[in-house]
Design a protein around this motif. Structure first.
Motif, PDB file in Angstrom:
ATOM      1  N   LYS A 223      25.851  25.429  27.178  1.00 15.88           N
ATOM      2  CA  LYS A 223      27.154  25.968  27.604  1.00 15.88           C
ATOM      3  C   LYS A 223      28.278  25.124  26.806  1.00 15.88           C
ATOM      4  N   MET A 224      29.023  26.151  26.194  1.00 20.15           N
ATOM      5  CA  MET A 224      30.457  25.430  25.504  1.00 20.15           C
ATOM      6  C   MET A 224      31.010  24.713  26.830  1.00 20.15           C
ATOM      7  N   GLU A 225      31.537  23.602  26.414  1.00 25.54           N
ATOM      8  CA  GLU A 225      32.549  22.899  27.515  1.00 25.54           C
ATOM      9  C   GLU A 225      33.895  23.556  27.372  1.00 25.54           C
ATOM     10  N   LYS A 226      34.322  23.672  28.694  1.00 25.45           N
ATOM     11  CA  LYS A 226      35.349  24.308  28.860  1.00 25.45           C
ATOM     12  C   LYS A 226      36.679  23.367  28.400  1.00 25.45           C
ATOM     13  N   GLU A 227      37.702  23.768  27.612  1.00 19.49           N
ATOM     14  CA  GLU A 227      38.710  22.999  27.196  1.00 19.49           C
ATOM     15  C   GLU A 227      39.661  23.127  28.152  1.00 19.49           C
ATOM     16  N   GLU A 228      40.295  21.813  28.563  1.00 23.25           N
ATOM     17  CA  GLU A 228      41.368  21.758  29.614  1.00 23.25           C
ATOM     18  C   GLU A 228      42.600  22.427  29.048  1.00 23.25           C
ATOM     19  N   ASP A 229      42.955  22.335  27.617  1.00 27.03           N
ATOM     20  CA  ASP A 229      44.116  23.089  27.180  1.00 27.03           C
ATOM     21  C   ASP A 229      43.654  24.588  26.737  1.00 27.03           C
ATOM     22  N   ASP A 230      43.939  25.543  27.574  1.00 28.03           N
ATOM     23  CA  ASP A 230      43.733  27.052  26.789  1.00 28.03           C
ATOM     24  C   ASP A 230      45.076  27.415  26.292  1.00 28.03           C
ATOM     25  N   PHE A 231      45.998  26.549  25.648  1.00 27.29           N
ATOM     26  CA  PHE A 231      47.046  27.349  24.869  1.00 27.29           C
ATOM     27  C   PHE A 231      46.668  28.475  23.851  1.00 27.29           C
ATOM     28  N   LEU A 232      45.659  27.896  23.026  1.00 29.35           N
ATOM     29  CA  LEU A 232      45.129  28.999  21.938  1.00 29.35           C
ATOM     30  C   LEU A 232      44.645  30.294  22.589  1.00 29.35           C
ATOM     31  N   LEU A 233      43.922  30.420  23.536  1.00 28.80           N
ATOM     32  CA  LEU A 233      43.541  31.519  24.373  1.00 28.80           C
ATOM     33  C   LEU A 233      44.611  32.259  24.775  1.00 28.80           C
ATOM     34  N   LYS A 234      45.540  31.747  25.365  1.00 23.42           N
ATOM     35  CA  LYS A 234      46.713  32.316  25.951  1.00 23.42           C
ATOM     36  C   LYS A 234      47.528  33.140  24.700  1.00 23.42           C
ATOM     37  N   GLN A 235      47.778  32.264  23.611  1.00 22.91           N
ATOM     38  CA  GLN A 235      48.199  33.072  22.500  1.00 22.91           C
ATOM     39  C   GLN A 235      47.515  34.192  21.902  1.00 22.91           C
ATOM     40  N   VAL A 236      46.273  34.053  21.731  1.00 21.26           N
ATOM     41  CA  VAL A 236      45.381  35.101  21.396  1.00 21.26           C
ATOM     42  C   VAL A 236      45.319  36.162  22.257  1.00 21.26           C
ATOM     43  N   ARG A 237      45.523  35.942  23.435  1.00 23.11           N
ATOM     44  CA  ARG A 237      45.321  36.892  24.504  1.00 23.11           C
ATOM     45  C   ARG A 237      46.690  37.851  24.465  1.00 23.11           C
ATOM     46  N   THR A 238      47.608  37.320  24.222  1.00 27.35           N
ATOM     47  CA  THR A 238      49.013  37.863  23.895  1.00 27.35           C
ATOM     48  C   THR A 238      49.187  38.698  22.583  1.00 27.35           C
ATOM     49  N   LYS A 239      48.626  38.150  21.667  1.00 30.19           N
ATOM     50  CA  LYS A 239      48.673  38.661  20.214  1.00 30.19           C
ATOM     51  C   LYS A 239      47.491  39.899  19.944  1.00 30.19           C
ATOM     52  N   TYR A 240      46.513  39.728  20.494  1.00 28.14           N
ATOM     53  CA  TYR A 240      45.318  40.614  20.155  1.00 28.14           C
ATOM     54  C   TYR A 240      44.933  41.102  21.672  1.00 28.14           C
ATOM     55  N   LYS A 241      45.769  41.934  22.300  1.00 24.05           N
ATOM     56  CA  LYS A 241      45.754  42.644  23.691  1.00 24.05           C
ATOM     57  C   LYS A 241      44.558  43.287  23.756  1.00 24.05           C
ATOM     58  N   LYS A 242      44.378  44.230  22.742  1.00 21.52           N
ATOM     59  CA  LYS A 242      43.245  45.219  22.810  1.00 21.52           C
ATOM     60  C   LYS A 242      41.960  44.492  22.717  1.00 21.52           C
ATOM     61  N   ALA A 243      41.827  43.464  21.645  1.00 19.82           N
ATOM     62  CA  ALA A 243      40.693  42.666  21.407  1.00 19.82           C
ATOM     63  C   ALA A 243      40.362  41.867  22.603  1.00 19.82           C
ATOM     64  N   TYR A 244      41.375  41.675  23.469  1.00 21.12           N
ATOM     65  CA  TYR A 244      41.054  40.487  24.496  1.00 21.12           C
ATOM     66  C   TYR A 244      40.315  41.511  25.757  1.00 21.12           C
ATOM     67  N   GLU A 245      41.092  42.710  25.971  1.00 17.82           N
ATOM     68  CA  GLU A 245      40.695  43.599  26.738  1.00 17.82           C
ATOM     69  C   GLU A 245      39.129  44.184  26.483  1.00 17.82           C
ATOM     70  N   CYS A 246      38.902  44.420  25.254  1.00 21.13           N
ATOM     71  CA  CYS A 246      37.197  44.524  24.893  1.00 21.13           C
ATOM     72  C   CYS A 246      36.549  43.341  25.146  1.00 21.13           C
ATOM     73  N   MET A 247      37.083  42.201  24.918  1.00 19.18           N
ATOM     74  CA  MET A 247      36.120  40.857  25.280  1.00 19.18           C
ATOM     75  C   MET A 247      35.936  40.986  26.690  1.00 19.18           C
ATOM     76  N   SER A 259      33.281  30.692  28.796  1.00 20.29           N
ATOM     77  CA  SER A 259      34.270  29.615  28.999  1.00 20.29           C
ATOM     78  C   SER A 259      35.455  30.205  28.144  1.00 20.29           C
ATOM     79  N   ASP A 260      36.547  29.298  28.159  1.00 22.47           N
ATOM     80  CA  ASP A 260      37.775  29.909  27.405  1.00 22.47           C
ATOM     81  C   ASP A 260      37.361  29.897  26.006  1.00 22.47           C
ATOM     82  N   GLU A 261      36.777  28.805  25.513  1.00 21.11           N
ATOM     83  CA  GLU A 261      36.260  28.792  24.221  1.00 21.11           C
ATOM     84  C   GLU A 261      35.596  30.052  23.570  1.00 21.11           C
ATOM     85  N   GLU A 262      34.596  30.420  24.306  1.00 20.18           N
ATOM     86  CA  GLU A 262      33.850  31.653  24.020  1.00 20.18           C
ATOM     87  C   GLU A 262      34.737  32.882  23.897  1.00 20.18           C
ATOM     88  N   GLN A 263      35.541  32.924  24.899  1.00 18.31           N
ATOM     89  CA  GLN A 263      36.476  34.009  24.977  1.00 18.31           C
ATOM     90  C   GLN A 263      37.313  34.113  24.053  1.00 18.31           C
TER      91      GLN A 263
END
Length: 276
Positions: A223-247, A259-263
């Protein structure tokens, strides 16, 4: 040798007397030249002869996509690895490793770091490949004045491990199951975006490679360890909304909480593979 294609001033595709295709690199080797001209052999610094046709075609695409300096740098790293490892490396290493290091340098310039959750396992089980990875970081720093983090030594080691043709493969049943799941994931993307994916593109190649490593981790229960700071994921989720929904659809298909990193990685790869 006759020039068949000019990529830029420092890289060309040529044919020798045996009609064999050779990628040639050297300062000014393509400067003020035309297709059909003789190659100035005094300018040749590096040559690439990839016997696997698919790898050769992908490598030629790569030359049009990334800086020549990165290709030359990775050539030196692979030559060094060949001298250290007593195994044959698959031709695809020239494509996958070059693509990876070029993208790693791009992310480094943007201030982004990709942690390698398998770093300790790689150090423990593949010490020789990891040492080559560390040496590769020195090659990269000498050439670019950029010192990539130790995690990248692990990533480079993974590419070397994957390219060793004598490494025992998974069971046939596992490979068949993995292949089906990769195809299912690609179909989810196709139907979500209602597009046909370009299977010859580098982004497609990158995505499939990521999925292969992903399923290797699943098979080994790593397993990839879950990062405490999910700042990047939040940015990507907002910027690439459709890609995130597909994920999220893919996550549901896998019936596994990622994990947040895999997402993050899956979302970025989906965004890239559906563009251009």
């Amino acid at each position: 040798m006759i020039i068949k294609k000019i990529f830029n001033n420092n890289a060309i595709l040529a044919k020798d007397s045996k009609k064999q295709e050779i990628v040639i690199m050297g300062r000014g080797v393509g400067f003020k030249k035309s297709v059909g001209d003789e190659v100035d052999e005094n300018l040749i610094e590096k040559t690439f002869i990839l016997k696997q046709k698919d790898a050769s075609e992908k490598f030629k695409l790569l030359l049009e996509d990334i800086p020549t300096e990165h290709v030359s740098l990775c050539y030196d790293i692979i030559e060094y690895a060949n001298n250290i490892l007593s195994v044959e490396l698959n031709d695809y290493i020239y494509v996958t490793l070059t693509d990876h290091i070029s993208y790693a340098l791009k992310l480094f310039e943007e201030g982004l770091n990709r942690p390698n959750a398998l770093i300790w396992e790689i150090k423990k089980f593949y010490p020789k490949e990891f040492e080559i990875g560390l040496k590769a970081l020195e090659f990269i720093e000498d050439e670019t004045n950029k010192r990539l983090p130790e995690d990248e030594a692990g990533n480079i080691a993974l590419h070397l491990i994957n390219a060793q043709t004598n490494i025992s493969s998974n069971k046939v049943e596992d490979i068949a199951h993995q292949t089906k799941m990769i195809q299912d994931i690609l179909n989810i993307i196709k139907y979500t975006y209602n597009i046909a994916l370009n299977e010859k593109s580098l982004n497609y190649e990158r995505f499939v490679t990521h999925l292969r490593f992903f399923f290797q981790r699943l098979n080994k229960n790593e397993k990839m360890e879950k990062e405490e700071d999910d700042f990047l994921l939040k940015q990507v989720r907002t910027k690439y909304k459709k890609a995130y929904e597909c994920m999220l659809k893919i996550q549901k298909y896998l019936e596994k909480e990622l994990s947040d990193e895999e997402q993050l990685y899956l979302t970025i790869h989906i965004q890239r593979v559906t563009q251009r």
